[in-house]
Design an enzyme around this catalytic site. Sequence first.
Site, PDB file in Angstrom:
ATOM      1  CE  LYS A 258      -3.141   2.673   3.013  1.00  0.00           C
ATOM      2  NZ  LYS A 258      -3.991   2.689   4.223  1.00  0.00           N
ATOM      3  CG  ASP A 263      -5.348   8.032   4.651  1.00  0.00           C
ATOM      4  OD1 ASP A 263      -6.272   8.667   4.103  1.00  0.00           O
ATOM      5  OD2 ASP A 263      -5.548   7.015   5.365  1.00  0.00           O
ATOM      6  CE  LYS A 270      -6.395   8.878   8.067  1.00  0.00           C
ATOM      7  NZ  LYS A 270      -7.083   7.833   8.838  1.00  0.00           N
ATOM      8  CG  ASP A 281      -1.776   5.309   5.003  1.00  0.00           C
ATOM      9  OD1 ASP A 281      -1.624   4.250   5.638  1.00  0.00           O
ATOM     10  OD2 ASP A 281      -2.856   5.657   4.493  1.00  0.00           O
ATOM     11  CG  ASP A 340      -9.758   7.759   6.764  1.00  0.00           C
ATOM     12  OD1 ASP A 340      -8.694   7.722   6.097  1.00  0.00           O
ATOM     13  OD2 ASP A 340      -9.796   7.949   8.000  1.00  0.00           O
ATOM     14  CD  GLU A 342      -6.603   5.339   2.571  1.00  0.00           C
ATOM     15  OE1 GLU A 342      -7.571   5.482   3.338  1.00  0.00           O
ATOM     16  OE2 GLU A 342      -5.450   5.078   2.974  1.00  0.00           O
ATOM     17  NE  ARG A 344     -10.954  -1.030   4.104  1.00  0.00           N
ATOM     18  CZ  ARG A 344     -11.533  -1.179   5.283  1.00  0.00           C
ATOM     19  NH1 ARG A 344     -12.705  -1.783   5.372  1.00  0.00           N
ATOM     20  NH2 ARG A 344     -10.944  -0.739   6.390  1.00  0.00           N
TER      21      ARG A 344
HETATM   22  N1  BES Z   1      -4.138   4.630   7.004  1.00  0.00           N
HETATM   23  C1  BES Z   1      -5.289   4.405   7.780  1.00  0.00           C
HETATM   24  C2  BES Z   1      -5.041   3.392   8.901  1.00  0.00           C
HETATM   25  C3  BES Z   1      -4.265   3.902  10.080  1.00  0.00           C
HETATM   26  C4  BES Z   1      -4.868   4.682  11.034  1.00  0.00           C
HETATM   27  C5  BES Z   1      -2.966   3.514  10.263  1.00  0.00           C
HETATM   28  C6  BES Z   1      -4.165   5.101  12.132  1.00  0.00           C
HETATM   29  C7  BES Z   1      -2.262   3.914  11.382  1.00  0.00           C
HETATM   30  C8  BES Z   1      -2.864   4.719  12.312  1.00  0.00           C
HETATM   31  C9  BES Z   1      -6.423   3.861   6.923  1.00  0.00           C
HETATM   32  O1  BES Z   1      -6.456   4.303   5.622  1.00  0.00           O
HETATM   33  C10 BES Z   1      -7.694   4.302   7.565  1.00  0.00           C
HETATM   34  O2  BES Z   1      -7.936   5.463   7.603  1.00  0.00           O
HETATM   35  N2  BES Z   1      -8.484   3.335   8.067  1.00  0.00           N
HETATM   36  C11 BES Z   1      -9.689   3.633   8.725  1.00  0.00           C
HETATM   37  C12 BES Z   1     -10.729   2.652   8.256  1.00  0.00           C
HETATM   38  C13 BES Z   1     -12.105   2.969   8.726  1.00  0.00           C
HETATM   39  C14 BES Z   1     -12.610   4.207   8.050  1.00  0.00           C
HETATM   40  C15 BES Z   1     -12.985   1.798   8.439  1.00  0.00           C
HETATM   41  C16 BES Z   1      -9.460   3.514  10.221  1.00  0.00           C
HETATM   42  O3  BES Z   1      -8.728   2.590  10.643  1.00  0.00           O
HETATM   43  O4  BES Z   1      -9.935   4.353  10.959  1.00  0.00           O
HETATM   44 ZN    ZN Z   2      -4.646   4.866   4.808  1.00  0.00          ZN
HETATM   45 MN    MN Z   3      -7.517   6.164   5.434  1.00  0.00          MN
END
Ligand code: BES
Ligand code: ZN
Ligand code: MN
Length: 486
Positions: A258, A263, A270, A281, A340, A342, A344
Amino acid sequence: MDFRTLAASQDALAGISADALLLVVAGDKLPAGFDKTLAALAADAVKLGDFDFKGGRALTLHRPAGVKATRLVLAAAGKGSLKAARAALNAALGQLKGRGAAHAAVAFVGFDAGIEALAEQAVQATAESVYVYRHTKPSAPAAGALSKLSLVASKDEAKAAKAGLARGEAISAGIELARECANRPGNCATPTFLAEQVKALGKDHGIKVEVLDQKAVEKLGMGSFLAVAKGSDEPLRFIVARYEGAAKAVAPVVLVGKGITFDSGGISLKPGAEMDEMKFDMGGAASVLGTLRAVAELKPKLNLVVVIAACENMPSGRAVKPGDVVTSMSGQTIEILNTDAEGRLILCDALTYVERFKPAVVVDVATLTGACVIALGGVRSGMYASDDELAAALSAAGDAALDPCWRLPLDEDYDEGLKSNFADMANVGSRAGGSITAAKFLQRYASKYRWGHLDIAGTAWKGGAAKGATGRPVGLLTHFVLSQAK
Ligand code: BES
Ligand code: ZN
Ligand code: MN
């Protein structure tokens, strides 16, 4: 950095010439028959209350009488495990940080772990102790003068020690590349930058590299990847690198990373706190690139394909919106309920793309979910696998590399939450079990081959005062790839 072996027996270590002799000891005393001068110095330090053999203790003695090395560093590991050895190495090297010693000799005493693994860790600990990020901070002070490490090994150990040093050097180079890429800010480490890094690596090591731009990605029908990228003015890159170490007919190991270079969350923006950390990210992309570097140096007899989907996730008038439905390369439609989620969305198209390689196994690596950070913290990466043998191989690789992971489940029941009234699936489920629902989403695109998934959201970087990329899981991945050579 110069790494080599040094032939010496354990009863004659005082005669070793170096700026610092690091004596890394497991157990609660030095063994019988050990170098008499060093044993007497250690015994005296214990008697004075300056040192003991409990794990974590380290002590530097300057110009000790009868010792040829300028400094003697005693480090106690306590237990004889590889993990204890690494902790003691870190403590010993910590004694040299910011100091004048250029050449360190390291001797291990009393370990259960073999010299090969110890050598690998000695190199990694040393490389880690001297790495300083300077690309956008050229004024950062050097970590010290250390530039050469000699590993003390007996005649019988020499071959294994050399193999361990070579693996350690390759992995360290991979970790450093991964850390350097991930540490660079988002306005520097762009998708285009990542592509240039892979191209440069390819040129150095004779690896074929192909970089696809937006037009090519459109042609492939990667509607899901495109949906994420389209909110940003920074052009996307889809990067494919092929290491060929075996006959063409041998099915390759495929790693998918990825590469979200920033992000923001997109329209599902966020919160502001710590949003800067979302430059990390692309940690999955950085780690598969680092692994490619390690593999290129070790030249195992296997084929490896590394694929990176790279873009930014940004809000804009052109950005994808919650509720939008997109068609992935696989033909399956996705209702994007949260922009967010994204990672996947870019990985699913990459997972479809790699079907063309008829892979022996595919492992994707992603800073995928905050939920994984909650579940496992920064100690173990989350691991998923389509079969037990693959799970065991990934687990073993993580243990051997001191870069551990922990398997999480893929029960059908976790798939429930991804139902949508408007598409084949939604891109998010409920908040509960968030790392697992993300994995279940990816699994829908990985049915044509053996598949593993590493959620490295908690392990790819550290926050707070020590903010920075860790280079994980380059160690795990390199060990895993090497284990797949037939
Ligand atoms: N890059 C983030 C995951 C992340 C969050 C990594 C905090 C490290 C620290 C990912 O793209 C994301 O935002 N995931 C969301 C998914 C949710 C919207 C289902 C998350 O984990 O909040
Ligand atoms: Zn992300
Ligand atoms: Mn995200």
